[in-house]
Design an enzyme around this catalytic site. Sequence first.
Site, PDB file in Angstrom:
ATOM      1  N   SER A 138       0.853  -1.190   0.000  1.00 39.31           N
ATOM      2  CA  SER A 138       0.000   0.000   0.000  1.00 39.31           C
ATOM      3  C   SER A 138       0.877   1.223   0.000  1.00 39.31           C
ATOM      4  O   SER A 138       2.035   1.183   0.446  1.00 39.31           O
ATOM      5  CB  SER A 138      -0.903   0.007   1.242  1.00 39.31           C
ATOM      6  OG  SER A 138      -1.532   1.267   1.408  1.00 39.31           O
ATOM      7  N   TYR A 151      -2.240  -0.579  10.296  1.00 37.21           N
ATOM      8  CA  TYR A 151      -2.306  -0.940   8.880  1.00 37.21           C
ATOM      9  C   TYR A 151      -0.991  -0.592   8.178  1.00 37.21           C
ATOM     10  O   TYR A 151      -0.467  -1.386   7.388  1.00 37.21           O
ATOM     11  CB  TYR A 151      -3.476  -0.220   8.219  1.00 37.21           C
ATOM     12  CG  TYR A 151      -3.721  -0.625   6.788  1.00 37.21           C
ATOM     13  CD1 TYR A 151      -4.208  -1.890   6.482  1.00 37.21           C
ATOM     14  CD2 TYR A 151      -3.482   0.257   5.746  1.00 37.21           C
ATOM     15  CE1 TYR A 151      -4.441  -2.267   5.164  1.00 37.21           C
ATOM     16  CE2 TYR A 151      -3.712  -0.105   4.434  1.00 37.21           C
ATOM     17  CZ  TYR A 151      -4.191  -1.367   4.144  1.00 37.21           C
ATOM     18  OH  TYR A 151      -4.426  -1.746   2.841  1.00 37.21           O
TER      19      TYR A 151
END
Length: 254
Positions: A138, A151
Site C-alpha cells: 500500500s 495498517y
Amino acid sequence: MFSLKGKTAVITGGGSGIGRGIAKVFAAQGADVKIVELNQDAGLAVCKEIIEAGGSASVHGCDVSKQADVVSLFNSIAKIDILVNNAGIAHVGRADTTSEADMDRIYNVNVKGAYNCLFAAIPLMKKNGGGVILNLASIVAIVGVADRFAYSMSKGAIYAMTLSVAKDYLADNIRCNSISPARVHTPFVDGFIAKNYPGQEKEMFEKLSKTQPVGRMATPEDIAAIALYLCADESSFVTGNDYPIDGGFIKLNS
C-alpha cells in the site's frame, strides 16, 4: 501477450475487491485460478462469474493466519505457478488508540498470513522450477497517512518481505514484486463511508476520490492490469520492485 495458459494462480482474499478483480483477469488470460478465501460464499460467487465466462476457478476455504491449514491446502494444490498475497484487513487508529487485540488481529492476517502463504508456496515453486509471487502492499508503506498506524505497520512489512524474498530466491527462478495502491473503490470503501459518515456518503466519496491527483479512486481492474503484467512471462526481467498505483498520490500531491 500476457497469456497465463497452463499456469495455476493462487489468489488469497479473491472473493471481493482487488482480489476479485485479479482473479477474473487472470482467469480470462487462461490461468487456473485457486481462490483462497475465509468467506467461502464470496469466493463461490467469483468462481461462478469466472466459470460462466469460460474460465477455470475453484474456491478453497482457509484462514491464512493459521499456518498448518495453509500448508495443508497448498500441498493439496501442489502446482503453484503464481501466488498473489492479497488477503488483508484494515484498521483506523493511532499508536495510542490501537488496542493490543487490534494490533494482533492486523498482524495475524496481514503479516503472518502473507508469511504463511510464502512459507507454504516457496517450497512447491522450488520443486516445480520456479514461480512468481505478487504481494499487495500500500502507499501507506511509503508515505505517512494519518490514523493508519497498525495498517501501515502491516503494509511496511509486506514491502520489506517482498525485497527479502526477491533476493533470497533468485537462484530458484522465483520472482517477487509488490503493488502499492492508493485508494481503490471496493465494497470496503463504501462500507467504511456509510459507517463513519452516515448521510454524507456522496460528499465523502468525492472528497476521498480527490485525494488522488487524477481525481478518482482506482478500480480493482486498474490494479489487476499491473498484476497481470507482473505475473506474466513478459515481466521475466522484473523482480524486487514495488509499484505504486496511486493516481499520482505519492509524487504529485502538494
